[in-house]
Scaffold this motif. Sequence first.
Motif, PDB file in Angstrom:
ATOM      1  N   HIS A  15      44.778 -60.229 -10.128  1.00 42.23           N
ATOM      2  CA  HIS A  15      45.511 -60.791  -8.992  1.00 42.23           C
ATOM      3  C   HIS A  15      44.690 -60.751  -7.698  1.00 42.23           C
ATOM      4  CE1 HIS A  15      48.852 -61.876  -6.440  1.00 42.23           C
ATOM      5  NE2 HIS A  15      48.705 -60.774  -5.738  1.00 42.23           N
ATOM      6  N   LEU A  16      43.949 -59.669  -7.488  1.00 41.60           N
ATOM      7  CA  LEU A  16      43.293 -59.482  -6.191  1.00 41.60           C
ATOM      8  C   LEU A  16      41.932 -60.169  -6.079  1.00 41.60           C
ATOM      9  CD1 LEU A  16      44.083 -55.714  -5.572  1.00 41.60           C
ATOM     10  CD2 LEU A  16      45.276 -57.709  -4.644  1.00 41.60           C
ATOM     11  N   HIS A  17      41.310 -60.436  -7.207  1.00 34.05           N
ATOM     12  CA  HIS A  17      39.954 -60.984  -7.195  1.00 34.05           C
ATOM     13  C   HIS A  17      39.867 -62.252  -6.335  1.00 34.05           C
ATOM     14  CE1 HIS A  17      35.958 -61.772  -8.717  1.00 34.05           C
ATOM     15  NE2 HIS A  17      36.302 -63.019  -8.860  1.00 34.05           N
ATOM     16  N   ASP A  18      38.765 -62.320  -5.544  1.00 28.03           N
ATOM     17  CA  ASP A  18      38.527 -63.493  -4.693  1.00 28.03           C
ATOM     18  C   ASP A  18      39.639 -63.796  -3.692  1.00 28.03           C
ATOM     19  OD1 ASP A  18      35.932 -64.163  -5.114  1.00 28.03           O
ATOM     20  OD2 ASP A  18      36.309 -65.626  -6.686  1.00 28.03           O
ATOM     21  N   THR A  19      40.398 -62.768  -3.323  1.00 34.48           N
ATOM     22  CA  THR A  19      41.343 -62.948  -2.221  1.00 34.48           C
ATOM     23  C   THR A  19      40.820 -62.151  -1.027  1.00 34.48           C
ATOM     24  OG1 THR A  19      42.635 -60.972  -2.661  1.00 34.48           O
ATOM     25  CG2 THR A  19      43.283 -62.980  -3.846  1.00 34.48           C
ATOM     26  N   TYR A  20      41.567 -62.215   0.073  1.00 31.32           N
ATOM     27  CA  TYR A  20      41.177 -61.449   1.249  1.00 31.32           C
ATOM     28  C   TYR A  20      41.227 -59.942   1.017  1.00 31.32           C
ATOM     29  CZ  TYR A  20      40.093 -64.730   4.890  1.00 31.32           C
ATOM     30  OH  TYR A  20      39.436 -65.649   5.662  1.00 31.32           O
ATOM     31  N   PHE A  21      41.930 -59.521  -0.041  1.00 29.62           N
ATOM     32  CA  PHE A  21      41.930 -58.092  -0.335  1.00 29.62           C
ATOM     33  C   PHE A  21      40.498 -57.623  -0.583  1.00 29.62           C
ATOM     34  CE2 PHE A  21      42.574 -54.162  -2.596  1.00 29.62           C
ATOM     35  CZ  PHE A  21      43.756 -53.654  -2.090  1.00 29.62           C
TER      36      PHE A  21
END
Lengths: 306, 557
Positions: B377-383
């Motif tokens: 879910h978090l990959h390549d997001t602003y997280f």
Amino acid sequence: MGDQSTGWLPDPMSTFAGEVDTLFYFTLYVSTIIFVAVMAAMVYFGIRYRRRSETEVPEFVRESRILETTWVVVPTILVMIVFTWGFKVFVDLQTAPPDSYEITVRGAQWFWEFQYDTGVTSANELYVPVNRPIKLRMTGSDVLHSFFIPAFRVKMDVIPNRYTSVWFEAIEIGTYQVFCTEYCGTNHSAMLATVHVVSQEDFDAWMVAQDQDLPPAELGERLFRQYTCVVCHVDTSVGPNLAGIFGSERELTDGSTVIADEDYLLESIVNPSAKVSSGYGLQMPATFGTMSQKQLDGLIAYIKTL
Amino acid sequence: MSATAQDASINFLNYDKSLKSWLFTKDHKRIGLMYLVAVSIAFLAGGILALLVRLELLGPGETIMGPDQYNQSFTLHAVLMVFAFIIPAVPAVFGNFVLPLQLGAKDVAFPKLNLASFYIYLIGVVIAMSALLVGRIDGGWTFYAPYSERVGDSILYVTTGVFVMGFSSILTGLNFIVTVHKMRAPGLTWNRLPLFVWSIYATAIVQVLATPVIGITMVLLFLERFLSIGIFDPALGGDPVLFQHFFWFYSHPAVYIMILPAFGIVSDLIGTFSRHRVSGYLFVALSSVAIAFLGFLVWGHHMFVSGQSATSSIVFSLLTYLIGIPTGVKVLNWVTTLYKGSISYKTPMLYALMFLFTFSIGGFTGVMVGVLGIDIHLHDTYFVVAHFHYVMMGGSVIAGLGALHYWWPKMTGRMYNERLGKIAATLVFFGFNLTFFPQFIMGSRGMPRRYYDYLPEFQQMHQLSTYGSWVLGVGLFMILGYLLMSLKTGKKAPSNPWGALTLEWTHTTPLPHPHNFTQTPVVVRGPYDYHLVPEMFENAAEDGSVKSVHDVSQPAS
Ligand SMILES: [Cu+2]
């Protein structure tokens, strides 16, 4: 859209999203507790042992073996819990149930195209029935893209010349956002799509409606929106505004001029770099060449009405 | 004392002020300062680009630039920050300046090679930046194929530049390894090495072993381009995922080139400003070396959704934890060092404590993105953007700022203004967190990275982040301002303003020319053994500086 977020994550809308969330919050809370404890110790020591006189030299403090062992062992245990759990969730995410409904996805600069078992295709609008496992077989036509539906907690890279897949089962009717998350050029951030989760009846009805013949200009209008032509030609000035272009005289970068007849429009869409309008760059992707003749006719018919 | 009063006024800065004497110097201290100027310029340029990128994101749609300019801005920001700034910054600036001094050596092992590395670095930067003249720099600092191969020839300039800079990094690493092995002062055994030396040593290992891989990758890109043999480009039958393996095989270890020196700095700062032996010295020292080696085995954790096999993902996730644990234990060691210490809050110490805060957040969120199910879910997001800024900026840059303030008196002979220093540190702390914390929230809500435009629901977080970048910007410009000012108006620095025990403070004052030490120092205790020399602090001045340095640092017998 159904993507509401009350806390850290958007509301979970697929069968395993809840499981991902529990793991996320477990890790988040355990981390927060440890972090706060460590910072509290730091602040406490910082105040308690601040230097009172410049000549002060503190005593030597012997290191405590017990303490050292604890803080190696405890985190190791915690981390192994999280790892095993994460592993389990990962395996669930990887294994689509055998009875999944398959849809083929093509990622291209800069749109998503979906093809259903009936041969129907749609762009940037994905329709799926609720409560039914869906498996997306995905491939790309140019560079890397990545298919991401936050509400379902799924993401997978889309690679040219190769198939990757994701699966999900939506649990509530609604519309959800799709993003491209692998950088792919000018309109990367406009490479969006919508998932429409509908009842099985609505899904079947939609499918039948897709098969019917629309008048070309109406089809073209829809495609113009779905295939993101609007992004460059209407919303921004990356490409020329196409209003009134049909039959007009176009100046090209090499200085020559052409009359924008149907052949010119067709060539401009299928092979945009062949004749480039002066004042514009080469941003228009060549990916539209794969459209069917019917679709292209529709687009041209629509452009003529502008 | 053999040094006469007259000798003492001549130092490495003023013995010859001509430009030529700087450009052709083989003195590690001058080379370190030249690196400092060079990387500061890169940081300034990269920072201004970051401010522009954030400004563009103040609202959805076009704010100050179009999509193509935006994409080029964030790419250039990243390329400058990673390759021209952060990789050379700590090892080349502080490693050069401080390492030989802390070893009691008169210079690095190969001074000429050292100067050569500097120029190779400069040439690399120039080649990379000349891409701007021939075309655009696009595709992000990761240069993922096949996109990067479609950008045009300009990208080849960047990759060539990176290739050349790599050699500079390798040569510096080699130089440091030999220096640590061969040039330690008598009595300076491995378990008496300052932790900064240990960390630079571990970093050097990574520099030497990992950097060739990025070189090879860049050569393969070249071959593919000119001979059209399919390696990475699917259109030629190549495999784009292979490129990612190559790239991360270098770039993950490179993360340790960025962060390991920061561990060393923080250890030295916390030891000095709490006048305490760094707790778990041996662990902190050896785990740096262990991390340097383990760091080679975790590259695949950048690729959980890339289409690599599920088994690889699982193994990489597991190994990632193995490396996370010693890192976490170090943080605990630093905190326990404070226990029963005597803590003084000078600006460098503020940065060290700030590091504990920001780096811990970076570390914990690193664990989160290392968890397979969550990373999908978090990959390549602003997280992820927030996570690596917490590690690289909150870790390396914050520690680097601490180091800059700490060694500034040694480097320039001047004190910076302590009050301005504290104000700026506060601005940096709040600005940094305001910029990057909201990015965790919008990232977990789904905001992808490298987006020119965004949906309205993300606007609030983007605005907070942009406001934060302004506060951060003010803090950093303030530092630039008062440091430059201190060169003219700063107080003359005492020889040991912090009451530190490592050789660069106790044995050389002011830094003489041509050699670092008027007589070879003999080391009789550990770098943080404050409890062994209480008499040294009996006459400590009001500001904490220690005068009678030579009295205690001579061999006891
Ligand atoms: Cu994309």
